[in-house]
Design a protein around this motif. Sequence first.
Motif, PDB file in Angstrom:
ATOM      1  N   ARG A   1       0.806  -1.219   0.000  1.00  0.00           N
ATOM      2  CA  ARG A   1       0.000   0.000   0.000  1.00  0.00           C
ATOM      3  C   ARG A   1       0.840   1.270   0.000  1.00  0.00           C
ATOM      4  O   ARG A   1       0.500   2.244  -0.682  1.00  0.00           O
ATOM      5  N   GLU A   2       1.945   1.255   0.756  1.00  0.00           N
ATOM      6  CA  GLU A   2       2.680   2.491   1.004  1.00  0.00           C
ATOM      7  C   GLU A   2       4.032   2.567   0.292  1.00  0.00           C
ATOM      8  O   GLU A   2       4.537   3.671   0.079  1.00  0.00           O
ATOM      9  N   LEU A   3       4.637   1.424  -0.051  1.00  0.00           N
ATOM     10  CA  LEU A   3       6.022   1.442  -0.492  1.00  0.00           C
ATOM     11  C   LEU A   3       6.204   1.173  -1.981  1.00  0.00           C
ATOM     12  O   LEU A   3       6.868   1.940  -2.677  1.00  0.00           O
ATOM     13  N   ILE A   4       5.627   0.093  -2.499  1.00  0.00           N
ATOM     14  CA  ILE A   4       5.868  -0.268  -3.897  1.00  0.00           C
ATOM     15  C   ILE A   4       4.957   0.491  -4.866  1.00  0.00           C
ATOM     16  O   ILE A   4       5.449   1.156  -5.789  1.00  0.00           O
ATOM     17  N   PRO A   5       3.628   0.437  -4.721  1.00  0.00           N
ATOM     18  CA  PRO A   5       2.781   1.104  -5.738  1.00  0.00           C
ATOM     19  C   PRO A   5       3.033   2.599  -5.909  1.00  0.00           C
ATOM     20  O   PRO A   5       3.084   3.073  -7.054  1.00  0.00           O
ATOM     21  N   PRO A   6       3.226   3.394  -4.833  1.00  0.00           N
ATOM     22  CA  PRO A   6       3.441   4.831  -5.050  1.00  0.00           C
ATOM     23  C   PRO A   6       4.720   5.158  -5.821  1.00  0.00           C
ATOM     24  O   PRO A   6       4.860   6.267  -6.333  1.00  0.00           O
ATOM     25  N   THR A   7       5.655   4.203  -5.882  1.00  0.00           N
ATOM     26  CA  THR A   7       6.914   4.443  -6.603  1.00  0.00           C
ATOM     27  C   THR A   7       6.942   3.745  -7.960  1.00  0.00           C
ATOM     28  O   THR A   7       8.004   3.641  -8.580  1.00  0.00           O
ATOM     29  N   VAL A   8       5.779   3.273  -8.442  1.00  0.00           N
ATOM     30  CA  VAL A   8       5.774   2.473  -9.660  1.00  0.00           C
ATOM     31  C   VAL A   8       6.250   3.273 -10.874  1.00  0.00           C
ATOM     32  O   VAL A   8       6.839   2.708 -11.803  1.00  0.00           O
ATOM     33  N   ARG A   9       6.048   4.596 -10.890  1.00  0.00           N
ATOM     34  CA  ARG A   9       6.543   5.397 -12.014  1.00  0.00           C
ATOM     35  C   ARG A   9       8.068   5.379 -12.043  1.00  0.00           C
ATOM     36  O   ARG A   9       8.675   5.231 -13.116  1.00  0.00           O
ATOM     37  N   ASP A  10       8.697   5.554 -10.888  1.00  0.00           N
ATOM     38  CA  ASP A  10      10.156   5.475 -10.824  1.00  0.00           C
ATOM     39  C   ASP A  10      10.635   4.085 -11.230  1.00  0.00           C
ATOM     40  O   ASP A  10      11.622   3.940 -11.971  1.00  0.00           O
ATOM     41  N   SER A  11       9.943   3.058 -10.726  1.00  0.00           N
ATOM     42  CA  SER A  11      10.323   1.687 -11.072  1.00  0.00           C
ATOM     43  C   SER A  11      10.221   1.464 -12.575  1.00  0.00           C
ATOM     44  O   SER A  11      11.091   0.821 -13.188  1.00  0.00           O
TER      45      SER A  11
ATOM     46  N   TRP B   1      -5.438  -0.286  -3.330  1.00  0.00           N
ATOM     47  CA  TRP B   1      -4.048   0.064  -3.031  1.00  0.00           C
ATOM     48  C   TRP B   1      -3.209   0.150  -4.303  1.00  0.00           C
ATOM     49  O   TRP B   1      -2.146   0.775  -4.315  1.00  0.00           O
ATOM     50  N   MET B   2      -3.666  -0.479  -5.375  1.00  0.00           N
ATOM     51  CA  MET B   2      -2.929  -0.549  -6.634  1.00  0.00           C
ATOM     52  C   MET B   2      -3.296   0.577  -7.593  1.00  0.00           C
ATOM     53  O   MET B   2      -3.004   0.511  -8.782  1.00  0.00           O
ATOM     54  N   ARG B   3      -3.947   1.624  -7.092  1.00  0.00           N
ATOM     55  CA  ARG B   3      -4.432   2.684  -7.979  1.00  0.00           C
ATOM     56  C   ARG B   3      -3.304   3.295  -8.808  1.00  0.00           C
ATOM     57  O   ARG B   3      -3.478   3.578  -9.997  1.00  0.00           O
ATOM     58  N   ASP B   4      -2.138   3.504  -8.204  1.00  0.00           N
ATOM     59  CA  ASP B   4      -1.020   4.098  -8.951  1.00  0.00           C
ATOM     60  C   ASP B   4      -0.611   3.216 -10.122  1.00  0.00           C
ATOM     61  O   ASP B   4      -0.233   3.724 -11.194  1.00  0.00           O
ATOM     62  N   VAL B   5      -0.659   1.913  -9.943  1.00  0.00           N
ATOM     63  CA  VAL B   5      -0.308   0.992 -11.024  1.00  0.00           C
ATOM     64  C   VAL B   5      -1.335   1.092 -12.148  1.00  0.00           C
ATOM     65  O   VAL B   5      -0.983   1.163 -13.333  1.00  0.00           O
ATOM     66  N   ASP B   6      -2.614   1.104 -11.785  1.00  0.00           N
ATOM     67  CA  ASP B   6      -3.667   1.177 -12.797  1.00  0.00           C
ATOM     68  C   ASP B   6      -3.642   2.509 -13.550  1.00  0.00           C
ATOM     69  O   ASP B   6      -3.851   2.548 -14.760  1.00  0.00           O
ATOM     70  N   VAL B   7      -3.372   3.601 -12.829  1.00  0.00           N
ATOM     71  CA  VAL B   7      -3.319   4.916 -13.476  1.00  0.00           C
ATOM     72  C   VAL B   7      -2.160   4.969 -14.472  1.00  0.00           C
ATOM     73  O   VAL B   7      -2.305   5.458 -15.601  1.00  0.00           O
ATOM     74  N   LEU B   8      -0.997   4.456 -14.077  1.00  0.00           N
ATOM     75  CA  LEU B   8       0.149   4.456 -14.983  1.00  0.00           C
ATOM     76  C   LEU B   8      -0.137   3.582 -16.203  1.00  0.00           C
ATOM     77  O   LEU B   8       0.206   3.959 -17.337  1.00  0.00           O
ATOM     78  N   ARG B   9      -0.761   2.453 -16.013  1.00  0.00           N
ATOM     79  CA  ARG B   9      -1.110   1.597 -17.145  1.00  0.00           C
ATOM     80  C   ARG B   9      -1.973   2.349 -18.148  1.00  0.00           C
ATOM     81  O   ARG B   9      -1.741   2.286 -19.365  1.00  0.00           O
TER      82      ARG B   9
END
Length: 279
Positions: A83-93, A176-184
């Motif tokens: 929730r707090e560590l991996i998904p919010p940094t998915v753009r950097d990843s 919790w995966m919203r950042d991943v879905d938005v980037l997709r």
Amino acid sequence: MLPAPAVRLVLATFGSHGDLNPYLAIARALRARGHDAVLATHAHYRPLAEAAGVPLAPVRPDYDAAWGARVMAPYRGSERLLRELIPPTVRDSYVDLLAAVRGADALLSHPVTFAAPLVAAKTGIPWASAVLAPLSFYSLGDEMPLLLLELAGMRRRTPGLYRAFLRTGKRVIRRWMRDVDVLRAELGLPPGGHPVFEGQHAPARVLALFSPVLGDPQPDWPPNVRVTGAVVDDGVHEAVFRDAAHGASPALPAALARFLDEGAPPVVVTLGTSAVLSD
């Protein structure tokens, strides 16, 4: 017959040493066969990778002491990770992993390298995924789902209620995966599966990097799973954990060496990183 041409493979993984070791072992084996294997992971692991003779392509987020302490929290560690560590940094990843696969022939992912399916879909690079334990399949046939006896009992006594419980859990984690879905969506990719559940598995091949003793294949596993057996390489640790003063590998205590050499091979059960490092 001509030898097969060398290929360049990128192995992406996040997490603790238990998440790193199988990928590092695979990279070492590939390089021993003349291939160019690169580890794409936290920059924190560069000394370990370099000591093992494997180049490292840093992929954010990095694993520092504060990051590790949050992940290893005994009750909310998994939630903090997802929730707090991996998904919010998915753009950097995504940016880092996209650079790492440039010129590569194939990509291997880890259950929480959420940028890897996006990179594979955007670039078209051949992609295989891996899991390290049967739990990552979240099978309805698992006798110990989520490693909680209470849920195993729920599955047997009230299977309909258990399925409803899992559906609710998937919906919560999907938020919790919203950042991943938005980037997709921003990348122009079609909607994908749940990043933590079916979306982590590559359509071409899923490597189950665990012993078949840990779990029989289930009907709801992905159809392209290959159980490889546990992948470990003690040489990874031997190359790093040497006696600094003498430059030699530490010897096993004599009593332990005798025990291991006598009789049938013992069954050894060890604790994972989260059990050892949690308060």
